[in-house]
Write a protein that holds these residues in place. Structure first.
Motif, PDB file in Angstrom:
ATOM      1  N   ASN A   7      -7.627  -0.981  -4.045  1.00  0.00           N
ATOM      2  CA  ASN A   7      -7.528  -1.974  -3.156  1.00  0.00           C
ATOM      3  C   ASN A   7      -6.124  -1.501  -2.462  1.00  0.00           C
ATOM      4  N   ARG A   8      -5.323  -0.422  -3.069  1.00  0.00           N
ATOM      5  CA  ARG A   8      -4.437  -0.012  -2.274  1.00  0.00           C
ATOM      6  C   ARG A   8      -4.904   0.869  -1.246  1.00  0.00           C
ATOM      7  N   HIS A   9      -5.856   1.698  -1.450  1.00  0.00           N
ATOM      8  CA  HIS A   9      -6.445   2.333  -0.531  1.00  0.00           C
ATOM      9  C   HIS A   9      -7.203   1.677   0.629  1.00  0.00           C
ATOM     10  N   TYR A  10      -7.678   0.680   0.116  1.00  0.00           N
ATOM     11  CA  TYR A  10      -8.417  -0.233   1.299  1.00  0.00           C
ATOM     12  C   TYR A  10      -7.417  -0.843   2.113  1.00  0.00           C
TER      13      TYR A  10
ATOM     14  N   ALA B 139       0.687  -1.293   0.118  1.00  0.00           N
ATOM     15  CA  ALA B 139      -0.094  -0.018   0.134  1.00  0.00           C
ATOM     16  C   ALA B 139       0.692   1.236  -0.064  1.00  0.00           C
ATOM     17  N   GLY B 140       2.102   1.046  -0.008  1.00  0.00           N
ATOM     18  CA  GLY B 140       3.265   2.287   0.181  1.00  0.00           C
ATOM     19  C   GLY B 140       3.270   2.981   1.380  1.00  0.00           C
ATOM     20  N   VAL B 141       2.872   2.323   2.350  1.00  0.00           N
ATOM     21  CA  VAL B 141       2.640   2.800   3.825  1.00  0.00           C
ATOM     22  C   VAL B 141       4.185   2.588   4.531  1.00  0.00           C
ATOM     23  N   GLU B 142       4.954   1.379   4.032  1.00  0.00           N
ATOM     24  CA  GLU B 142       6.036   1.513   4.685  1.00  0.00           C
ATOM     25  C   GLU B 142       7.194   0.848   3.406  1.00  0.00           C
ATOM     26  N   SER B 143       8.530   0.959   3.840  1.00  0.00           N
ATOM     27  CA  SER B 143       9.369   0.503   2.682  1.00  0.00           C
ATOM     28  C   SER B 143       9.663  -1.126   2.894  1.00  0.00           C
ATOM     29  N   VAL B 144      10.441  -1.422   1.903  1.00  0.00           N
ATOM     30  CA  VAL B 144      10.667  -2.821   1.878  1.00  0.00           C
ATOM     31  C   VAL B 144      12.056  -3.185   2.804  1.00  0.00           C
ATOM     32  N   GLU B 145      12.421  -2.268   3.252  1.00  0.00           N
ATOM     33  CA  GLU B 145      13.472  -2.686   4.353  1.00  0.00           C
ATOM     34  C   GLU B 145      13.377  -3.764   5.319  1.00  0.00           C
ATOM     35  N   GLY B 146      13.958  -4.547   5.504  1.00  0.00           N
ATOM     36  CA  GLY B 146      13.737  -5.747   6.508  1.00  0.00           C
ATOM     37  C   GLY B 146      13.188  -6.861   5.658  1.00  0.00           C
ATOM     38  N   PHE B 147      12.909  -6.668   4.469  1.00  0.00           N
ATOM     39  CA  PHE B 147      12.417  -7.758   3.648  1.00  0.00           C
ATOM     40  C   PHE B 147      13.544  -8.642   2.826  1.00  0.00           C
ATOM     41  N   ASN B 148      13.607  -9.741   2.744  1.00  0.00           N
ATOM     42  CA  ASN B 148      14.468 -10.463   2.143  1.00  0.00           C
ATOM     43  C   ASN B 148      14.409 -10.404   0.538  1.00  0.00           C
ATOM     44  N   HIS B 149      15.391 -10.732  -0.148  1.00  0.00           N
ATOM     45  CA  HIS B 149      15.257 -10.750  -1.687  1.00  0.00           C
ATOM     46  C   HIS B 149      14.144 -11.104  -2.279  1.00  0.00           C
ATOM     47  N   MET B 150      13.738 -12.260  -2.160  1.00  0.00           N
ATOM     48  CA  MET B 150      12.605 -12.928  -2.652  1.00  0.00           C
ATOM     49  C   MET B 150      11.161 -12.040  -2.190  1.00  0.00           C
ATOM     50  N   ALA B 151      11.138 -11.599  -1.047  1.00  0.00           N
ATOM     51  CA  ALA B 151       9.966 -11.075  -0.393  1.00  0.00           C
ATOM     52  C   ALA B 151      10.078  -9.539  -0.996  1.00  0.00           C
ATOM     53  N   ARG B 152      10.953  -8.987  -1.517  1.00  0.00           N
ATOM     54  CA  ARG B 152      11.063  -7.820  -1.896  1.00  0.00           C
ATOM     55  C   ARG B 152      10.618  -7.875  -3.451  1.00  0.00           C
ATOM     56  N   LEU B 153      10.862  -8.769  -4.189  1.00  0.00           N
ATOM     57  CA  LEU B 153      10.659  -8.997  -5.649  1.00  0.00           C
ATOM     58  C   LEU B 153       9.344  -9.154  -5.605  1.00  0.00           C
ATOM     59  N   ALA B 154       8.574  -9.997  -4.579  1.00  0.00           N
ATOM     60  CA  ALA B 154       7.229 -10.415  -4.722  1.00  0.00           C
ATOM     61  C   ALA B 154       6.283  -9.306  -4.463  1.00  0.00           C
ATOM     62  N   ILE B 155       6.786  -8.685  -3.233  1.00  0.00           N
ATOM     63  CA  ILE B 155       5.947  -7.197  -3.109  1.00  0.00           C
ATOM     64  C   ILE B 155       5.862  -6.380  -3.978  1.00  0.00           C
ATOM     65  N   ALA B 156       6.907  -6.110  -4.714  1.00  0.00           N
ATOM     66  CA  ALA B 156       7.297  -4.989  -5.609  1.00  0.00           C
ATOM     67  C   ALA B 156       5.964  -5.388  -6.798  1.00  0.00           C
TER      68      ALA B 156
END
Length: 117
Positions: free
Chosen positions: A96-99, A69-86
């Motif tokens: 849905n982002r606003h939800y 939703a853009g509320v928090e950065s991906v800092e702390g996510f591992n490489h695969m989680a970063r790719l998936a959430i991006a």
């Protein structure tokens, strides 16, 4: 009152639907979703839209929901989680982002749960 408690759906619509179907005979009165509607799976919009259409549901925002939703950065996510959430963030509709963005977190989430217990 009977509750169905679900966590970490991670955009897996088929698994989420299977859980809902399997719990239907139990006659749950309310559903508590404990975060991470989106994440690794292929259907972030479909999962969020399914949740939004549910009556008597309490949703807490998970860390993947916050990042998507853009509320928090991906800092702390591992490489695969970063790719998936991006990817998930790139395909989420604005609606849905606003939800996801204002869903309850922290102490506010506990208060929201207590209201429904």
């Amino acid at each position: 009152m009977r509750y169905l408690v679900v966590s970490d759906i991670h955009a897996n619509l088929e698994a989420f639907e299977a859980v809902l179907a399997a719990s239907a005979p139990e006659g749950c009165d309310r559903v508590l979703l404990l975060g991470d509607l989106v994440g690794y799976g292929a259907d972030p919009n479909a999962v969020v839209e399914r949740v939004r259409a549910m009556p008597d549901v309490v949703v807490i925002r998970g860390n993947h929901d916050k990042v998507a939703a853009g509320v928090e950065s991906v800092e702390g996510f591992n490489h695969m989680a970063r790719l998936a959430i991006a990817w998930a963030a790139s395909v989420l509709t604005q609606e849905n982002r606003h939800y996801l963005a204002p869903l309850a977190v922290g102490p506010h989430a506990l208060e929201r749960l207590e209201e429904h217990l």
